[in-house]
Design an enzyme around this catalytic site. Sequence first.
Site, PDB file in Angstrom:
ATOM      1  N   ASP A 255     -10.600 -10.833   7.357  1.00  0.00           N
ATOM      2  CA  ASP A 255     -10.123  -9.356   7.322  1.00  0.00           C
ATOM      3  C   ASP A 255     -10.869  -8.259   7.780  1.00  0.00           C
ATOM      4  O   ASP A 255     -10.687  -7.361   8.644  1.00  0.00           O
ATOM      5  CB  ASP A 255      -9.355  -9.088   5.864  1.00  0.00           C
ATOM      6  CG  ASP A 255      -8.574  -7.770   6.209  1.00  0.00           C
ATOM      7  OD1 ASP A 255      -7.646  -7.692   6.994  1.00  0.00           O
ATOM      8  OD2 ASP A 255      -8.346  -6.974   5.413  1.00  0.00           O
TER       9      ASP A 255
ATOM     10  N   LYS B 207      -8.862  -1.992   0.266  1.00  0.00           N
ATOM     11  CA  LYS B 207      -8.936  -1.234   1.408  1.00  0.00           C
ATOM     12  C   LYS B 207      -9.365   0.163   1.084  1.00  0.00           C
ATOM     13  O   LYS B 207      -9.854   0.807   2.218  1.00  0.00           O
ATOM     14  CB  LYS B 207      -7.429  -0.912   1.641  1.00  0.00           C
ATOM     15  CG  LYS B 207      -6.594  -2.445   2.307  1.00  0.00           C
ATOM     16  CD  LYS B 207      -7.443  -2.831   3.541  1.00  0.00           C
ATOM     17  CE  LYS B 207      -6.614  -3.678   4.364  1.00  0.00           C
ATOM     18  NZ  LYS B 207      -7.593  -4.766   5.202  1.00  0.00           N
TER      19      LYS B 207
ATOM     20  N   SER C  64      -1.813  -6.300   9.256  1.00  0.00           N
ATOM     21  CA  SER C  64      -1.166  -7.293   8.316  1.00  0.00           C
ATOM     22  C   SER C  64      -0.067  -7.838   8.875  1.00  0.00           C
ATOM     23  O   SER C  64       0.829  -7.325   9.657  1.00  0.00           O
ATOM     24  CB  SER C  64      -0.706  -6.383   7.298  1.00  0.00           C
ATOM     25  OG  SER C  64      -0.127  -7.217   6.026  1.00  0.00           O
TER      26      SER C  64
ATOM     27  N   LYS D 168      -4.126 -12.949  11.484  1.00  0.00           N
ATOM     28  CA  LYS D 168      -5.511 -12.930  11.369  1.00  0.00           C
ATOM     29  C   LYS D 168      -5.799 -14.079  10.542  1.00  0.00           C
ATOM     30  O   LYS D 168      -6.984 -14.799  10.596  1.00  0.00           O
ATOM     31  CB  LYS D 168      -6.077 -11.549  10.865  1.00  0.00           C
ATOM     32  CG  LYS D 168      -5.964 -10.513  11.727  1.00  0.00           C
ATOM     33  CD  LYS D 168      -6.797  -9.121  11.245  1.00  0.00           C
ATOM     34  CE  LYS D 168      -6.622  -8.829   9.997  1.00  0.00           C
ATOM     35  NZ  LYS D 168      -5.635  -8.511   9.415  1.00  0.00           N
ATOM     36  N   THR D 169      -5.384 -13.942   9.173  1.00  0.00           N
ATOM     37  CA  THR D 169      -5.927 -15.015   8.248  1.00  0.00           C
ATOM     38  C   THR D 169      -5.590 -16.315   8.492  1.00  0.00           C
ATOM     39  O   THR D 169      -6.389 -17.476   8.580  1.00  0.00           O
ATOM     40  CB  THR D 169      -5.226 -14.652   6.827  1.00  0.00           C
ATOM     41  OG1 THR D 169      -5.866 -13.395   6.503  1.00  0.00           O
ATOM     42  CG2 THR D 169      -5.612 -15.879   5.805  1.00  0.00           C
TER      43      THR D 169
ATOM     44  N   HIS E 153     -11.415  -4.203  11.900  1.00  0.00           N
ATOM     45  CA  HIS E 153     -10.370  -4.824  11.150  1.00  0.00           C
ATOM     46  C   HIS E 153      -9.987  -6.193  11.538  1.00  0.00           C
ATOM     47  O   HIS E 153      -9.114  -6.090  12.595  1.00  0.00           O
ATOM     48  CB  HIS E 153      -9.165  -3.683  10.996  1.00  0.00           C
ATOM     49  CG  HIS E 153      -8.007  -4.289  10.118  1.00  0.00           C
ATOM     50  ND1 HIS E 153      -6.886  -4.014  10.425  1.00  0.00           N
ATOM     51  CD2 HIS E 153      -8.147  -5.064   8.759  1.00  0.00           C
ATOM     52  CE1 HIS E 153      -6.105  -4.397   9.361  1.00  0.00           C
ATOM     53  NE2 HIS E 153      -6.783  -5.311   8.339  1.00  0.00           N
TER      54      HIS E 153
ATOM     55  N   ARG F  49       0.859  -1.170  -0.083  1.00  0.00           N
ATOM     56  CA  ARG F  49      -0.092   0.131   0.017  1.00  0.00           C
ATOM     57  C   ARG F  49       0.855   1.162   0.115  1.00  0.00           C
ATOM     58  O   ARG F  49       1.923   1.300   0.402  1.00  0.00           O
ATOM     59  CB  ARG F  49      -0.884  -0.322   1.335  1.00  0.00           C
ATOM     60  CG  ARG F  49      -2.003  -0.957   1.062  1.00  0.00           C
ATOM     61  CD  ARG F  49      -2.892  -0.976   2.358  1.00  0.00           C
ATOM     62  NE  ARG F  49      -2.172  -1.163   3.772  1.00  0.00           N
ATOM     63  CZ  ARG F  49      -1.894  -0.159   4.557  1.00  0.00           C
ATOM     64  NH1 ARG F  49      -2.045   1.041   4.303  1.00  0.00           N
ATOM     65  NH2 ARG F  49      -0.990  -0.245   5.547  1.00  0.00           N
TER      66      ARG F  49
ATOM     67  N   ARG G 146       1.260 -12.184  -1.928  1.00  0.00           N
ATOM     68  CA  ARG G 146      -0.133 -12.339  -1.495  1.00  0.00           C
ATOM     69  C   ARG G 146      -0.644 -13.445  -2.430  1.00  0.00           C
ATOM     70  O   ARG G 146      -0.312 -13.471  -3.548  1.00  0.00           O
ATOM     71  CB  ARG G 146      -0.833 -11.035  -1.688  1.00  0.00           C
ATOM     72  CG  ARG G 146      -0.339 -10.052  -0.757  1.00  0.00           C
ATOM     73  CD  ARG G 146      -0.983 -10.250   0.695  1.00  0.00           C
ATOM     74  NE  ARG G 146      -0.803  -9.014   1.610  1.00  0.00           N
ATOM     75  CZ  ARG G 146      -1.558  -8.807   2.576  1.00  0.00           C
ATOM     76  NH1 ARG G 146      -2.454  -9.558   2.811  1.00  0.00           N
ATOM     77  NH2 ARG G 146      -0.977  -7.819   3.461  1.00  0.00           N
TER      78      ARG G 146
END
Length: 500
Positions: free
Chosen positions: A223, A167, A204, A208-209, A186, A26, A288
């Site tokens: 997410d 995002k 990130s 989380k995933t 988030h 990003r 990713r």
Amino acid sequence: MAVSQSEGAVTSTGALSVRTGKYTGRSPDDRYIVYDDLTQDTVDWGKINHPFPEDKFDRLLAKMKGFVTGKNLFAFDGFVGADPGNRLAIRVINDRAWQSLFARQLFVGPSAGELRSHKPDFTIMCINDFESIPKEDGTNSDVFIILNLSRGIVLIGGTSYAGEMKKSMFSTMNFVLPSRGVFPMHCSANMGRGGDTALFFGLSGTGKTTLSTDPDRMLIGDDEHGWSDRGIFNFEGGCYAKCIHLSREAEPEIWNAIRSGAVLENVVIDSRTLRPDFDDGKLTENTRVAYPLDHIPGAVTPSIGGNPKTIIFLTADAMGVLPPVSRLTEMGAMYHFMSGYTSKLAGTERGIKEPKATFSECFGAPFMPRHAAVYAGMLGERIKRYGAKTYFINTGWSGGPYGAGSRIKIRHSRAMVTAALSGALDAVPYRHDDLFNIDVPIECPGVPADVLNPRMTWPDRDSYDQAAERLAQMFVRNFTKFGGVSPQVLASGPRPSQDV
């Protein structure tokens, strides 16, 4: 079409492999929100939310429309939000076939009837080949991500990193939903076989995933979610997982999700065998994969769950001093949600080459247009109303800081999560960590006892004490930016031995 247009190649897994060029993460310094009557008093303007003039937005939009005239474009019509009562209808316009595939996999697809009557609330115009001219257009660089919340338009140009589309709509939902009484988050979410729902907050690279994708639980989303009076719902129709050092043994569900329909970003591919090399980070550490939720066995459809029983805050502490798991009080949960401590990991943003300690309020400051107190108040009210238990899990370093210690093993983090969700952590003894002011379990099923006490993993205990004191002081200094916080919340944070 992506292959025929030389945008990418199909790998041995069946997934499409693409490269995003010089931007592999990003661009937070290039993200803007149009300053107008709607946003002037409702957006928390500052280092994260940069204002953009209405007239310059209009000129840039006109230039983009002129640029794409006569060109082949791709359009996706769908939704953000699995809850029909709290979703936004969107249209995504791209100049790359692979990015349209990304949009199709990440957002919520319409039924045939919904497609026929589709009227977008927001339009995302993401044109990779169009670059802005900073002196002329008022941007920071040739890259721009501009949200016009009043007109329902998002402009993205100069970057091929597809995460900007995802995002930008997350930021939009974070602005829209609080006024509807819905708490945007988030976080990832999953559901046990008995219908119990859990939330996993984190930035990130915190897990989380990985940790919410559990063979013994059903995935709701990885997410972005909303929490209404009826329960929680996913904003998305797919997952966007980091895959640097991905292994079949540690993360089998994600490994098996990489098949036809998935999109691999910046993963090195063997030119002879066309096999992905997930351990090669020469393009970026922020490799990713995007894939639809139905690539995960047992994913909840539609991706909606009840009010959560367990909330887990995830951090990746690069200083190596936080306990790997601790239990938070209601006030402690408020404190750590507002703090949002973690370490930015390599590649997730431009310029990040190694882990860097940061405080990102609400575990998602880059995506939160409103003031942190708005979101924190909504969380606190829901924890109190539904009695959810909150745990703080550190998936970062142990035995020393980044460069000296080692990353906490995924299997240990999974065991801690399992213990929290099953109630096993309710039945073990705890010690109180006086410095960080949190309760730490002395034992946890599946985790060696010495791992639970980070001080015991450091070869030099004095060095640990000094590093832990520094982090405690960082927490206190960071929290001074919040005004009007209750004494109970303030008293729930770390207590360094030296005044800050």
